[in-house]
Scaffold this motif. Sequence first.
Motif: not given
Length: 569
Positions: A386-389, A468-473, A523-531, A543-548
């Motif tokens: 989540g901190a990365l996103v 939260f964002v888990n290990q599967q993103f 950007k990765p959360l565009a169009g989303l909402s908690h509700a 994809s932006a974090w695939a090589d971490l």
Amino acid sequence: MSSAPAKPADLVTVNIDGKEIAVPKGTNVIEAAKLVGVEIPHYCYHPKLTIVGNCRMCLIEMGMPAVDPATKAPVMDPATGKQKVNWIPRPQIGCGTNASPGLHIRTNSPMVKDCREGVTEMLLINHPLDCPICDQAGECKLQEHSTAYGRGYSRFVEQKNVKPKRTELGPRVTLDDERCILCSRCIRFSKEIAKDDVLGFIDRGSYSTLTCYPGRKLENNYSLNTVDICPVGALTSTDFRFKMRVWFLKQTPGIDPESSVGANTEVWSREGVIYRITPRQNDAVNDTWMSDSGRMLYKQVKAADRLLAPMIDGLATAPEMALKAANDLLKAGSVAIVGSGRSSVEEQFLTKKLAEALKVPASLVSRVGQGDRLLISSDRNPNVRGALVTGLISALPTQQLTSLASDIDAGKVKTVLSVGEDLTAAGLAAAQLAKVSVVFLGTHKNATSDAAKVVVPTLTIFEKSGSFVNQQFRLQKFAKAVPGPAGVADDLITLSNLVSFASRIITPADLGGLWSSIAAEVKPLAGLSHALLPATGHVLDASAWADLPVCEGETLHYKPAAVPAAVNA
């Protein structure tokens, strides 16, 4: 991340009580019947475990379209003009039958009804009539099926076989052996899922008893899942035993915060008190299981070391005075911010906004432990991704704040804001904390809160809503189960006040308003909402974090169980 399109399922048509339905080939008949609203009662069958077929409650009539043995041509019924169905003269177990082309089954015939009544009568021969004091009351399949499918009376007049009532199988599970119906779910779970083959039956007939192997105990970290899947009140949670009736409890969806797996949970509470935590089904993450250690986390809500009042220099003060003192320290400059992988996505977003307003970087503390290759990963933070996103950090964190320690020793940092982190556990010495003014936002006392100039108490995961964002993103949400202590503000309100003071821009503190900003800026959360997040979560583009790099054992090892195969006749 792009993925190949799913291969179309190989569908077959089956007939259930006169209704035809197309299902994937190999689908268990019990699952197929559910699709047409038909219940086939069962005890030993569980969709995530292998088939044993030993309770016989799921007996059905089964038939196949008739064909001429010589020509293989369909045999037609002259009365109806349809292909004749050859019915097997004896009932078959539904759990051991998989869907095949042309399969016909009956679940409500006189033969099936008589079989169910007989099985129920046999199960109740030695079963105690203690529903009024049984923990399983309200969740008991034997209770439900006896009402729906039982005969209503017993022909047996013999004395019941008395068995032990309080056998400790392990530190967290207590067995009432008189209630056990020998379904073997617990045995199969321990062997197949937990990989701890510790349970078995001894003796024969009505004297059969569930027990542990000599010298062994049911003490693995997944033992309480056997309580969840026990269809009767035989296996009980020692912690929850005799505490509350389940129909009085409110269920709230949650997330297990002890690692990056993000197992889905159900928090059971009444009148502001949590009584138990159980797994919530999410086949993409945790099937229907969770760890025992995650179930005990609710006890942190009433822990003796809980922070309940804001403080300045160790003295209790009003919330507004503590926030003013914190704001004054942050505005003075030379600030370092230590965020948390245990904070929600929303809290991390506000932490990032605060760092931007103060024009300072934010760091995160890594927690690494031994992964169990099941539902606890080596990454013991639930929301590093989540901190990365959100952009709070740009790389995976380290376990030690060596850079911050150097800056404190060099006099570059005068104030440290810690969002729930014990800085001494992350490598800072007491002498280094004494050189700076610490603003601590957290739930429980620790060495950092003791050394802090300003302490602002915050809420546990059970007292607030977020994601939260888990290990599967996979972005997953959790909801507030119980109210927080009097005088303790929501973390979002506290962080929003700090951001508003630092930036001189009013920042929303509610989830709806906050997600409008998050969706617009991240950007990765565009169009989303908690509700509108689905109950099973939403997988983000990673994809932006695939090589971490990742921690050893951090990736998801547990794979949801395949559709159980039929037993060999």
